[in-house]
Design an enzyme around this catalytic site. Structure first.
Site, mmCIF file in Angstrom:
data_model
loop_
_atom_site.group_PDB
_atom_site.id
_atom_site.type_symbol
_atom_site.label_atom_id
_atom_site.label_comp_id
_atom_site.label_asym_id
_atom_site.label_seq_id
_atom_site.Cartn_x
_atom_site.Cartn_y
_atom_site.Cartn_z
ATOM 1 N N CYS A 23 0.885 -1.249 0.027
ATOM 2 C CA CYS A 23 0.045 0.046 -0.109
ATOM 3 C C CYS A 23 0.783 1.132 0.072
ATOM 4 O O CYS A 23 0.219 2.479 -0.064
ATOM 5 C CB CYS A 23 -1.038 -0.040 0.979
ATOM 6 S SG CYS A 23 -0.134 0.273 2.742
ATOM 7 N N LYS A 24 2.211 1.161 -0.070
ATOM 8 C CA LYS A 24 3.131 2.162 0.007
ATOM 9 C C LYS A 24 2.972 3.163 -1.522
ATOM 10 O O LYS A 24 2.733 2.547 -2.306
ATOM 11 C CB LYS A 24 4.539 2.101 0.228
ATOM 12 C CG LYS A 24 4.728 1.282 1.636
ATOM 13 C CD LYS A 24 6.212 0.926 1.680
ATOM 14 C CE LYS A 24 7.226 2.144 1.529
ATOM 15 N NZ LYS A 24 8.795 1.579 2.052
ATOM 16 N N ASP A 70 5.667 3.997 10.927
ATOM 17 C CA ASP A 70 5.373 3.317 9.847
ATOM 18 C C ASP A 70 3.854 2.525 10.043
ATOM 19 O O ASP A 70 3.792 2.214 11.244
ATOM 20 C CB ASP A 70 6.662 2.310 9.485
ATOM 21 C CG ASP A 70 6.513 1.841 7.996
ATOM 22 O OD1 ASP A 70 5.337 1.211 7.604
ATOM 23 O OD2 ASP A 70 7.463 1.502 7.640
ATOM 24 N N ASP A 93 12.777 0.092 10.802
ATOM 25 C CA ASP A 93 13.406 1.397 10.164
ATOM 26 C C ASP A 93 14.196 1.852 11.147
ATOM 27 O O ASP A 93 15.448 2.552 10.787
ATOM 28 C CB ASP A 93 12.370 2.502 9.768
ATOM 29 C CG ASP A 93 11.564 2.142 8.415
ATOM 30 O OD1 ASP A 93 12.138 1.316 7.595
ATOM 31 O OD2 ASP A 93 10.724 2.462 8.354
ATOM 32 N N GLY A 139 1.619 4.488 24.494
ATOM 33 C CA GLY A 139 0.658 5.318 24.097
ATOM 34 C C GLY A 139 0.289 5.155 22.715
ATOM 35 O O GLY A 139 0.554 4.240 22.165
ATOM 36 N N GLY A 140 -0.551 5.794 22.033
ATOM 37 C CA GLY A 140 -0.916 5.915 20.661
ATOM 38 C C GLY A 140 -2.025 6.722 20.397
ATOM 39 O O GLY A 140 -2.524 7.422 21.182
#
Length: 342
Positions: A23-24, A70, A93, A139-140
């Protein structure tokens, strides 16, 4: 998609048209986008940034902070495994940049309303994978989204002398890969093996599709941290192989370093070559998209023996796949294809 009352996990891949790192955005489109907003050159505030796999910034005399982000769509239907793959891919990465200490992960999660029940398992997979990498989930951010997405931002530290970047590759160095190729073909076949195309797929591959997919999943959920730790004393440059495929990522490395790359060996998961040829993914040409692939490392000839010994001692798969040259661009040069099992 699952029927109401069905206890099976939701088929996450049915909610996205593109899967995993496929999907990049394409490399040419990405380059144009960065140029349009003035992000195509070096940034004085950073040790390295745009154009590399991650950014690095000095935070002291002997410490650098490496950061990256990412996320992608599901490449597997199982929510827990989707989380594990997404976490390993996002952290890769940072590992490709030589950093692995103090690893901190902030989750990015988006799900359609129909599959919000999968959030717990996806997050559980992310948490377990990050803990296995010696990191912590801090977290996020979670949103509703038409296509499922998972991944996160990653921060890690390293000594400046351990930092790796693509732009430091030099002619006459040897290139090594730390995972076999073929994840796109393996998982693509798994998604359709029970449909009307299933019989054709079963006749195409010399191994059961489930076995090939299980091996691909095992590689995708293998973090690149051990490879990074074993390699960074010897490698001069690195990147990880993802959506652009091996040849595409080699082109990025070649352009970043102002060198040429010749690829002469393609290790592939046994069974994926035939599946790729059926689907037209281009694995035999090094063009098949990889998800959570291995590190591509450039190593001076005088260090190759010690480098190989270090990776072998760490139990890390590795194959020499080519050379860095004085030319430009990247190309396959009569490559041998090795079928890797297990």
């Amino acid at each position: 998609m699952t029927d109401e009352g069905d206890d099976r996990s939701p088929a996450l891949t049915e909610y996205a048209d593109l899967h995993g790192c496929s999907c990049k955005v394409g490399q040419d489109d990405l380059d144009s986008l960065l140029a349009d907003v003035g992000l195509s050159g070096a940034q004085a505030e950073l040790q390295f940034g745009v154009g590399e796999d991650a950014s690095a910034r000095s935070i002291g005399d002997d410490r650098s902070l490496v950061t990256t982000i990412d996320f992608f769509t599901p490449i597997v239907d199982d929510p827990y495994e989707f989380g594990r793959v997404a976490a390993c891919n996002a952290a890769s990465d940072a590992f490709a940049s030589g950093a692995g200490d103090d690893l901190t992960f902030l989750v990015v999660l988006g799900l359609p309303r129909e599959v919000t029940d999968a959030a717990t398992e996806i997050l559980g997979g992310i948490v377990d994978a990050v803990e296995d990498m010696g990191g912590v989930v801090a977290g996020g951010h979670t949103i509703m989204n038409p296509w499922p997405i998972a991944g996160g931002t990653v921060a890690a530290t390293a000594s400046p002398e351990h930092l790796l970047r693509m732009s430091d590759a030099s002619p006459s160095e040897y290139l090594y890969l730390t995972k076999p190729l073929g994840t796109q073909a393996a998982m693509g076949a798994l998604r359709v093996q029970d449909g009307e195309f299933g019989e054709t797929i079963a006749e195409t591959t010399p191994r059961p599709v489930g076995t090939v997919a299980d091996e691909a999943l095992a590689w995708m959920t293998t973090p690149n941290r051990a490879a990074m730790l074993a390699a960074r004393e010897y490698a001069t440059a690195a990147t990880d192989v993802t959506g652009f495929g091996l040849l595409g990522q080699a082109r990025v490395l070649a352009e970043s370093a102002g060198v040429g790359v010749e690829l002469t060996h393609l290790p592939v998961i046994e069974g994926t070559l035939e599946l790729s040829q059926l689907f037209g993914y281009g694995l035999e040409d090094g063009e098949s998209a990889e998800t959570s692939g291995g590190l591509l490392l450039s190593v001076p000839e005088r260090r190759t023996d010690a480098f190989e010994d270090s990776l072998s001692a760490a139990g890390v798969f590795h194959r020499e796949v080519g050379r860095v040259t004085t030319g430009t661009g990247a190309a396959l040069v009569d490559p041998t294809i090795e079928r890797v099992r297990g």
